[in-house]
Design a protein around this motif. Structure first.
Motif, PDB file in Angstrom:
ATOM      1  N   UNK A  17      27.506  39.086 -76.815  1.00  0.00           N
ATOM      2  CA  UNK A  17      26.865  39.522 -78.185  1.00  0.00           C
ATOM      3  C   UNK A  17      25.472  39.166 -78.505  1.00  0.00           C
ATOM      4  N   UNK A  18      24.674  39.854 -78.147  1.00  0.00           N
ATOM      5  CA  UNK A  18      23.398  39.239 -78.260  1.00  0.00           C
ATOM      6  C   UNK A  18      22.746  39.298 -79.740  1.00  0.00           C
ATOM      7  N   UNK A  19      22.116  38.179 -80.055  1.00  0.00           N
ATOM      8  CA  UNK A  19      21.662  37.898 -81.210  1.00  0.00           C
ATOM      9  C   UNK A  19      20.092  37.681 -81.280  1.00  0.00           C
ATOM     10  N   UNK A  20      19.404  37.451 -79.856  1.00  0.00           N
ATOM     11  CA  UNK A  20      18.015  37.144 -79.743  1.00  0.00           C
ATOM     12  C   UNK A  20      17.392  38.485 -79.469  1.00  0.00           C
ATOM     13  N   UNK A  21      16.146  38.600 -79.540  1.00  0.00           N
ATOM     14  CA  UNK A  21      15.185  39.522 -79.207  1.00  0.00           C
ATOM     15  C   UNK A  21      15.252  40.861 -80.336  1.00  0.00           C
ATOM     16  N   UNK A  22      14.504  41.648 -80.001  1.00  0.00           N
ATOM     17  CA  UNK A  22      14.379  42.819 -80.937  1.00  0.00           C
ATOM     18  C   UNK A  22      14.760  44.149 -80.165  1.00  0.00           C
TER      19      UNK A  22
ATOM     20  N   UNK B  10      16.072  46.504 -76.919  1.00  0.00           N
ATOM     21  CA  UNK B  10      15.912  45.369 -75.924  1.00  0.00           C
ATOM     22  C   UNK B  10      15.300  45.429 -74.708  1.00  0.00           C
ATOM     23  N   UNK B  11      15.429  46.706 -74.216  1.00  0.00           N
ATOM     24  CA  UNK B  11      14.975  46.818 -72.837  1.00  0.00           C
ATOM     25  C   UNK B  11      13.493  46.833 -72.634  1.00  0.00           C
ATOM     26  N   UNK B  12      12.803  47.411 -73.994  1.00  0.00           N
ATOM     27  CA  UNK B  12      11.358  47.517 -74.102  1.00  0.00           C
ATOM     28  C   UNK B  12      10.934  46.098 -74.302  1.00  0.00           C
ATOM     29  N   UNK B  13      11.666  45.266 -75.160  1.00  0.00           N
ATOM     30  CA  UNK B  13      11.237  44.232 -75.379  1.00  0.00           C
ATOM     31  C   UNK B  13      11.354  42.959 -74.158  1.00  0.00           C
ATOM     32  N   UNK B  14      12.424  43.544 -73.257  1.00  0.00           N
ATOM     33  CA  UNK B  14      12.247  42.510 -71.833  1.00  0.00           C
ATOM     34  C   UNK B  14      11.144  42.974 -70.949  1.00  0.00           C
TER      35      UNK B  14
ATOM     36  N   UNK C 294       9.297  26.720 -67.222  1.00  0.00           N
ATOM     37  CA  UNK C 294       8.325  27.576 -68.214  1.00  0.00           C
ATOM     38  C   UNK C 294       8.955  28.908 -68.556  1.00  0.00           C
ATOM     39  N   UNK C 295       9.935  29.451 -67.591  1.00  0.00           N
ATOM     40  CA  UNK C 295      10.246  30.989 -67.806  1.00  0.00           C
ATOM     41  C   UNK C 295      11.078  30.859 -69.068  1.00  0.00           C
ATOM     42  N   UNK C 296      12.230  29.795 -69.151  1.00  0.00           N
ATOM     43  CA  UNK C 296      12.985  29.644 -70.137  1.00  0.00           C
ATOM     44  C   UNK C 296      12.359  28.969 -71.373  1.00  0.00           C
ATOM     45  N   UNK C 297      11.240  28.457 -71.250  1.00  0.00           N
ATOM     46  CA  UNK C 297      10.466  27.764 -72.434  1.00  0.00           C
ATOM     47  C   UNK C 297       9.525  28.743 -72.816  1.00  0.00           C
ATOM     48  N   UNK C 298       9.419  30.002 -72.248  1.00  0.00           N
ATOM     49  CA  UNK C 298       8.541  30.993 -72.765  1.00  0.00           C
ATOM     50  C   UNK C 298       9.339  32.134 -73.643  1.00  0.00           C
ATOM     51  N   UNK C 299       8.920  32.653 -74.601  1.00  0.00           N
ATOM     52  CA  UNK C 299       9.693  33.850 -75.282  1.00  0.00           C
ATOM     53  C   UNK C 299       9.798  35.204 -74.471  1.00  0.00           C
ATOM     54  N   UNK C 300      10.401  35.082 -73.262  1.00  0.00           N
ATOM     55  CA  UNK C 300      10.520  36.099 -72.538  1.00  0.00           C
ATOM     56  C   UNK C 300      11.877  36.910 -72.738  1.00  0.00           C
ATOM     57  N   UNK C 301      13.015  36.150 -73.141  1.00  0.00           N
ATOM     58  CA  UNK C 301      14.356  36.696 -73.255  1.00  0.00           C
ATOM     59  C   UNK C 301      14.720  36.670 -74.664  1.00  0.00           C
TER      60      UNK C 301
ATOM     61  N   UNK D 133      12.726  36.111 -78.968  1.00  0.00           N
ATOM     62  CA  UNK D 133      11.537  36.248 -79.826  1.00  0.00           C
ATOM     63  C   UNK D 133      11.290  34.862 -80.319  1.00  0.00           C
ATOM     64  N   UNK D 134      10.080  34.632 -80.521  1.00  0.00           N
ATOM     65  CA  UNK D 134       9.604  33.402 -81.369  1.00  0.00           C
ATOM     66  C   UNK D 134      10.333  33.215 -82.510  1.00  0.00           C
ATOM     67  N   UNK D 135      10.600  34.350 -83.174  1.00  0.00           N
ATOM     68  CA  UNK D 135      11.165  34.127 -84.499  1.00  0.00           C
ATOM     69  C   UNK D 135      12.854  33.519 -84.487  1.00  0.00           C
ATOM     70  N   UNK D 136      13.358  33.783 -83.118  1.00  0.00           N
ATOM     71  CA  UNK D 136      14.798  33.550 -83.070  1.00  0.00           C
ATOM     72  C   UNK D 136      14.960  31.918 -82.857  1.00  0.00           C
ATOM     73  N   UNK D 137      13.825  31.180 -82.821  1.00  0.00           N
ATOM     74  CA  UNK D 137      13.760  29.637 -82.577  1.00  0.00           C
ATOM     75  C   UNK D 137      13.928  29.045 -84.093  1.00  0.00           C
TER      76      UNK D 137
END
Length: 263
Positions: free
Chosen positions: A61-66, A69-73, A187-194, A196-200
């Motif tokens: 049950x994803x709570x991250x991203x916008x 989601x597929x476009x966001x990714x 760095x992949x996981x330390x970057x907002x790929x999967x 959003x910055x607002x999820x942090x």
């Protein structure tokens, strides 16, 4: 029939012509030896997007991203593939063509810039796939799409700066090649790929702004996700990219002579 020479030696025209020839050679070699050809430009980000979409949308049950989601990714993963592929190639940019690097009079920075350009062209080739998913998913398109080219320019500046720093150091210190690959994984996981910055949470959200990829991803996404706009992250990204370019150019001038001796 002799081929005309473009520009006088040492001129910008000659440099740009040589840069294009080397980049075109890289693309021809990459696609001529593979029957999938163009599909390799999009297969990696598509597979990664599919995996993360399935995991975070179907399994959990994803709570991250916008949404969608597929476009966001995909908007971030296409950029990440360009970044990851270029930085990986930087680690062997000079060792791979050591004889040419030693024997030609072309400025040695061209061996870094050709990687940025060829991988950047592959990134641009993959954009039609993003457009297809935007249409299929019904993602809204707004004024922020005008900032997409700004993201491309900032990412190119970032990669040139990193390349001028990483490429010669990997010749002088062989262990840096493996170290760079490990850093890229983290760095992949330390970057907002999967996500959003607002999820942090608060502190991490402010800290993420110092990752230049955060601002670059924002520029790519804001055309489809206006709520992703983060002026602080974009400003910090621009400052850090330009700073890394200056540091890279300065370091390259200092390391060029030891580099040639090592080759």
């Amino acid at each position: 029939m002799t081929r005309s020479v473009v520009g006088a030696p040492g001129t910008l025209e000659r440099y740009l012509h040589s840069l294009w020839l080397l980049s075109a050679r890289d693309l021809k070699v990459r696609y001529a030896t593979s029957w999938l050809g163009y599909l390799w430009s999009v297969l990696d980000p598509l597979v990664m997007s599919g995996i993360y979409w399935f995991i975070f949308t179907v399994v959990f049950d994803r709570s991250a991203g916008l949404e969608p989601y597929i476009v966001f990714l995909i908007t971030a993963l296409l950029s990440w593939v360009w970044f990851n592929a270029a930085v990986t190639d930087f680690t062997r940019a000079f060792n791979k063509d050591a004889k040419l690097v030693r024997s030609t009079a072309i400025p040695r920075s061209i061996w870094v810039n050709r990687i940025v350009l060829s991988k950047g062209v592959e990134f641009l080739f993959a954009l039609p796939v993003l457009a297809i998913f935007v249409i299929a998913a019904g993602a809204p398109v707004g004024w922020g799409l005008l900032l997409f080219p700004v993201g491309v320019v900032l990412q190119a500046i970032l990669l040139v700066g990193l390349g001028l720093l990483i490429a010669p150091l990997c010749v002088l210190f062989a262990d840096l090649e493996r170290t760079t690959r490990l850093i890229l994984r983290a760095l992949f996981y330390a970057s907002p790929v999967i996500y959003a910055v607002g999820d942090l949470p608060g502190a991490l959200r402010e800290l993420m702004a110092f990752n230049p990829l955060a601002g670059i991803f924002t520029l790519y996404r804001v055309g489809f996700f206006p709520e992703a706009w983060d002026p602080f992250a974009v400003t910090m990204s621009a400052v850090i990219c330009l700073l890394l370019l200056a540091v890279g150019a300065f370091s390259f001038r200092r390391l060029e002579r030891p580099l040639l001796k090592e080759l």
